[in-house]
Motif scaffolding. Structure first.
Motif, PDB file in Angstrom:
ATOM      1  N   LEU A 368       0.792  -1.225   0.000  1.00 34.70           N
ATOM      2  CA  LEU A 368       0.000   0.000   0.000  1.00 34.70           C
ATOM      3  C   LEU A 368       0.825   1.276   0.000  1.00 34.70           C
ATOM      4  CD1 LEU A 368      -2.808  -0.977   2.553  1.00 34.70           C
ATOM      5  CD2 LEU A 368      -2.886  -1.081   0.050  1.00 34.70           C
ATOM      6  N   MET A 369       2.059   1.223   0.524  1.00 32.52           N
ATOM      7  CA  MET A 369       2.804   2.459   0.723  1.00 32.52           C
ATOM      8  C   MET A 369       3.425   2.951  -0.587  1.00 32.52           C
ATOM      9  SD  MET A 369       6.370   1.260   2.504  1.00 32.52           S
ATOM     10  CE  MET A 369       7.637   0.362   1.587  1.00 32.52           C
ATOM     11  N   GLU A 370       3.690   4.247  -0.613  1.00 31.48           N
ATOM     12  CA  GLU A 370       4.439   4.842  -1.708  1.00 31.48           C
ATOM     13  C   GLU A 370       5.933   4.638  -1.461  1.00 31.48           C
ATOM     14  OE1 GLU A 370       3.071   6.118  -4.349  1.00 31.48           O
ATOM     15  OE2 GLU A 370       1.018   5.850  -3.615  1.00 31.48           O
ATOM     16  N   SER A 371       6.748   5.002  -2.439  1.00 34.95           N
ATOM     17  CA  SER A 371       8.194   4.825  -2.309  1.00 34.95           C
ATOM     18  C   SER A 371       8.741   5.759  -1.227  1.00 34.95           C
ATOM     19  CB  SER A 371       8.879   5.113  -3.649  1.00 34.95           C
ATOM     20  OG  SER A 371       8.462   4.190  -4.618  1.00 34.95           O
ATOM     21  N   ASN A 372       9.125   5.165  -0.092  1.00 37.12           N
ATOM     22  CA  ASN A 372       9.696   5.912   1.019  1.00 37.12           C
ATOM     23  C   ASN A 372      10.827   5.076   1.586  1.00 37.12           C
ATOM     24  OD1 ASN A 372      10.173   6.829   3.813  1.00 37.12           O
ATOM     25  ND2 ASN A 372       8.464   8.223   3.414  1.00 37.12           N
ATOM     26  N   LEU A 373      12.049   5.555   1.434  1.00 33.91           N
ATOM     27  CA  LEU A 373      13.208   4.744   1.784  1.00 33.91           C
ATOM     28  C   LEU A 373      13.260   4.438   3.274  1.00 33.91           C
ATOM     29  CD1 LEU A 373      15.721   3.337   0.735  1.00 33.91           C
ATOM     30  CD2 LEU A 373      16.993   5.469   1.039  1.00 33.91           C
ATOM     31  N   ILE A 374      12.971   5.416   4.124  1.00 32.00           N
ATOM     32  CA  ILE A 374      13.048   5.213   5.575  1.00 32.00           C
ATOM     33  C   ILE A 374      12.015   4.180   6.021  1.00 32.00           C
ATOM     34  CG2 ILE A 374      12.780   6.308   7.827  1.00 32.00           C
ATOM     35  CD1 ILE A 374      13.836   8.871   6.618  1.00 32.00           C
ATOM     36  N   VAL A 375      10.773   4.333   5.549  1.00 27.14           N
ATOM     37  CA  VAL A 375       9.728   3.367   5.900  1.00 27.14           C
ATOM     38  C   VAL A 375      10.085   1.974   5.378  1.00 27.14           C
ATOM     39  CG1 VAL A 375       7.296   2.770   5.588  1.00 27.14           C
ATOM     40  CG2 VAL A 375       7.963   5.142   5.974  1.00 27.14           C
ATOM     41  N   THR A 376      10.687   1.910   4.205  1.00 26.28           N
ATOM     42  CA  THR A 376      11.075   0.617   3.636  1.00 26.28           C
ATOM     43  C   THR A 376      12.127  -0.072   4.494  1.00 26.28           C
ATOM     44  OG1 THR A 376      10.616   1.460   1.409  1.00 26.28           O
ATOM     45  CG2 THR A 376      11.906  -0.548   1.564  1.00 26.28           C
ATOM     46  N   TYR A 377      13.077   0.689   5.017  1.00 26.94           N
ATOM     47  CA  TYR A 377      14.078   0.098   5.908  1.00 26.94           C
ATOM     48  C   TYR A 377      13.432  -0.408   7.195  1.00 26.94           C
ATOM     49  CZ  TYR A 377      18.486   1.009   3.498  1.00 26.94           C
ATOM     50  OH  TYR A 377      19.543   0.964   2.614  1.00 26.94           O
ATOM     51  N   VAL A 378      12.481   0.335   7.741  1.00 24.49           N
ATOM     52  CA  VAL A 378      11.779  -0.107   8.950  1.00 24.49           C
ATOM     53  C   VAL A 378      11.030  -1.413   8.680  1.00 24.49           C
ATOM     54  CG1 VAL A 378       9.962   0.458  10.595  1.00 24.49           C
ATOM     55  CG2 VAL A 378      11.591   2.211   9.891  1.00 24.49           C
ATOM     56  N   VAL A 379      10.344  -1.473   7.559  1.00 20.36           N
ATOM     57  CA  VAL A 379       9.631  -2.694   7.182  1.00 20.36           C
ATOM     58  C   VAL A 379      10.605  -3.849   6.982  1.00 20.36           C
ATOM     59  CG1 VAL A 379       8.212  -3.758   5.381  1.00 20.36           C
ATOM     60  CG2 VAL A 379       7.680  -1.460   6.191  1.00 20.36           C
ATOM     61  N   ALA A 380      11.767  -3.588   6.392  1.00 18.33           N
ATOM     62  CA  ALA A 380      12.758  -4.640   6.159  1.00 18.33           C
ATOM     63  C   ALA A 380      13.255  -5.229   7.479  1.00 18.33           C
ATOM     64  CB  ALA A 380      13.929  -4.084   5.352  1.00 18.33           C
ATOM     65  N   VAL A 381      13.549  -4.371   8.449  1.00 20.40           N
ATOM     66  CA  VAL A 381      14.019  -4.852   9.752  1.00 20.40           C
ATOM     67  C   VAL A 381      12.937  -5.672  10.442  1.00 20.40           C
ATOM     68  CG1 VAL A 381      14.758  -4.138  12.055  1.00 20.40           C
ATOM     69  CG2 VAL A 381      15.677  -2.981  10.041  1.00 20.40           C
ATOM     70  N   ALA A 382      11.683  -5.194  10.398  1.00 20.00           N
ATOM     71  CA  ALA A 382      10.584  -5.928  11.021  1.00 20.00           C
ATOM     72  C   ALA A 382      10.321  -7.254  10.314  1.00 20.00           C
ATOM     73  CB  ALA A 382       9.322  -5.068  11.015  1.00 20.00           C
ATOM     74  N   ALA A 383      10.453  -7.265   9.004  1.00 20.73           N
ATOM     75  CA  ALA A 383      10.231  -8.507   8.253  1.00 20.73           C
ATOM     76  C   ALA A 383      11.273  -9.557   8.589  1.00 20.73           C
ATOM     77  CB  ALA A 383      10.231  -8.224   6.755  1.00 20.73           C
ATOM     78  N   GLY A 384      12.483  -9.126   8.976  1.00 23.55           N
ATOM     79  CA  GLY A 384      13.516 -10.082   9.356  1.00 23.55           C
ATOM     80  C   GLY A 384      13.122 -10.955  10.530  1.00 23.55           C
ATOM     81  N   VAL A 385      12.241 -10.456  11.403  1.00 22.44           N
ATOM     82  CA  VAL A 385      11.770 -11.260  12.532  1.00 22.44           C
ATOM     83  C   VAL A 385      11.015 -12.489  12.035  1.00 22.44           C
ATOM     84  CG1 VAL A 385      10.332 -11.232  14.607  1.00 22.44           C
ATOM     85  CG2 VAL A 385      11.658  -9.200  13.980  1.00 22.44           C
ATOM     86  N   SER A 386      10.159 -12.308  11.039  1.00 22.76           N
ATOM     87  CA  SER A 386       9.424 -13.442  10.466  1.00 22.76           C
ATOM     88  C   SER A 386      10.341 -14.368   9.691  1.00 22.76           C
ATOM     89  CB  SER A 386       8.310 -12.929   9.552  1.00 22.76           C
ATOM     90  OG  SER A 386       7.327 -12.245  10.287  1.00 22.76           O
ATOM     91  N   VAL A 387      11.332 -13.801   9.015  1.00 23.51           N
ATOM     92  CA  VAL A 387      12.295 -14.638   8.288  1.00 23.51           C
ATOM     93  C   VAL A 387      13.025 -15.566   9.262  1.00 23.51           C
ATOM     94  CG1 VAL A 387      14.410 -14.596   6.924  1.00 23.51           C
ATOM     95  CG2 VAL A 387      12.578 -12.978   6.424  1.00 23.51           C
TER      96      VAL A 387
END
Length: 522
Positions: A368-387
């Motif tokens: 849903l989000m637009e291209s936002n580098l900071i938000v993308t990094y936050v999502v990447a770190v949080a996604a690592g928990v599920s990985v």
């Protein structure tokens, strides 16, 4: 419910490091006379999991974009390469598992010769995957042959290595602890693979075409050819570094791990392929575990295979995707020990539901989000928990299924390689289908090879492949996982039953047996 202190108890049978590792520090003897795996032994075992993850991470994240934008293979041929390579990889797992089960014991053991002799051939095949030949007409065949060859050879390494899990200890908590060490090292391997491949390749700008209506002949060929040559050299340099690490890990594993066979009982004939396969596939908990993790693993593999293209074209982070990958893998590495603690406190099924389902809100945010580098990094770190949960939990639960199989089939012997090889067969075959279909979908959407930007249809297709489809697969997998019957209560019952067998085995003078050999005494 398993407690934290139980993770450091049990007996050790699988590992006996050589050289400086040999000595009193190798194993701590408990009051009951059994041996306990040391941290050194677990690390020595765990190092062997790194080559598979390093190479798999590099191929999973970068092979698709390499074939399309560097080797300049057309999307349809790339989809064939990815599908056939993964499908062939899936087929080789049960075949290698069967041949290992038929192997005779040697001075090096039954599993270790496969690891040792496959390593040099595997690193050669891996390097040639990242080499662009001078004959463009048969490039697709080149990549298909060496991709399949490498997958065969790395299977000859990883299947016997995976089967070593059941020869480490007869105690579930010790195997779970060793599995956590192994998963931590393997996630470190993915971090290393991402860092090496991403940072080396990321230093070079792959040339692209600004205007898709301009023919290739009208582009500045001198600059493009030079830049593309630099990109090809960067991929080969990364392949050489990863190949060297592969060899180093194999050497450490072969020198630090020694197999032990049953000393007091004549070995029975290994099972025939079809009889062994029939027994394994008729075991209900095994099929239900596969059904649950088939779809959840497929979801993460689908994200992995399309993430580089998604970051480059949909989000517009052409020069940042390798750093985003690194953020995901670092987060996963740091949270593996947390998940190990969680599953010992609250049970493995609870950890599955919480760990894997936590990826869903972040995938929705990505869609849903637009291209936002900071938000993308936050999502990447949080996604690592599920990985991290996706890495640890399947391999931690499989030994419980095998123990349950031993109790129900006490005379069955030598089935561990079949269990482990078929465990990954279905996920690999399905991932091959998904990657082939996803790459073909990009072709149908109008993917432009070496384009600086892509049509809106391609961007939308990438968003579907990275967010919408994985969410559906995760929800379906978690629904199917409810059918898995081995909860904490059942696991404790099996543990007590196996402990009784070990005590009886000890009274017969066979205390240094693995769980397969112990189960046959029933």
């Amino acid at each position: 419910m398993a407690k934290g202190e139980g993770a450091e108890s049990g007996s050790a049978t699988g590992l006996l490091p050589l050289g400086i590792l040999r000595g009193e520090e190798n194993s701590r003897t408990q009051k009951d006379g059994t041996k306990k795996l040391t941290i050194c032994s677990k690390l020595c075992y765990a190092v062997g999991g790194a080559p598979y993850q390093i190479t798999g991470c590099a191929l999973g994240f970068f092979l698709q974009i390499y074939l399309l934008d560097v080797a300049q293979v057309d999307p349809f041929s790339a989809s064939i390469i990815l599908f056939v390579g993964r499908a062939w990889d899936a087929i080789t797992d049960p075949l290698v598992g069967f041949f290992i089960s038929k192997s005779s014991w040697s001075r090096l053991g039954r599993l270790m010769p496969w690891i040792i002799f496959s390593t040099p051939l595997a690193v050669i095949a891996y390097f040639l995957i990242w080499f662009v030949p001078d004959f463009p007409r048969n490039q697709a065949l080149w990549y298909l042959v060496f991709y399949c060859l490498f997958e065969t050879l790395v299977t000859c390494f990883h299947v016997p290595y995976s089967a070593l899990t059941m020869f480490i200890s007869t105690e579930q908590s010790e195997r779970d602890s060793a599995t956590a060490y192994r998963m931590t090292v393997e996630v470190l391997g993915t971090v290393l693979g991402t860092a090496i491949q991403g940072q080396i390749v990321g230093k070079v700008n792959t040339p692209c075409i600004q205007d898709p209506n301009i023919l290739m002949e009208e582009v500045n060929q001198t600059h493009a050819t030079s830049s593309l040559s630099d990109t090809k050299n960067a991929y080969m340099l990364a392949a050489g570094v990863i190949a060297g690490i592969y060899v180093l890990c194999a050497v450490i594993l072969s020198l630090g791990v020694q197999e032990h066979r049953e000393p007091c009982k004549e070995q029975e004939q290994p099972p025939s392929f079809f009889r062994g396969l029939r027994l394994v596939m008729n075991h209900g908990p095994y099929l239900k575990l596969i059904a649950g993790f088939l779809f959840t693993s497929l979801a993460f593999m689908l994200v992995e295979g399309n993430f580089a293209l998604f970051c480059t074209y949909t989000l517009g982070f052409r020069n940042e995707f390798q750093n985003l990958l690194l953020a995901i893998m670092l987060s996963a590495t740091l949270t593996i020990p947390i998940w190990q603690w969680f599953l010992t406190q609250f049970g493995k099924k609870t950890a599955v539901y919480l760990g894997i389902s936590s990826a869903v809100p972040f995938l929705i945010l990505v869609a849903l989000m637009e291209s936002n580098l900071i938000v993308t990094y936050v999502v990447a770190v949080a996604a690592g928990v599920s990985v991290a949960a996706a890495f640890l939990l399947p391999w931690s639960m499989l030994p419980d299924v095998i123990d349950d199989f031993h109790l129900k089939h006490p005379t069955a012997r030598g089935h561990e390689p079949i269990f482990f090889s078929f465990y990954v067969f279905f996920t690999k075959f399905a991932s091959g289908v998904s990657l082939g279909i996803s790459t073909l979908s990009l072709d149908l959407a109008g993917y432009l090879t070496r384009g600086c930007s892509q049509p809106e249809a391609v961007k939308f297709t990438l968003k579907i492949l990275v967010a919408v489809v994985p969410i559906g697969l995760i929800l379906l997998g978690l629904f199917l996982f409810k059918l898995y019957p081995i909860n904490e209560e059942k696991r404790q019952e099996n543990k007590k039953a196996l402990q009784a067998i070990r005590e009886e085995a000890g009274s017969l003078g066979c205390s240094d047996t693995d769980s397969t050999e112990l189960a046959s005494i029933l």
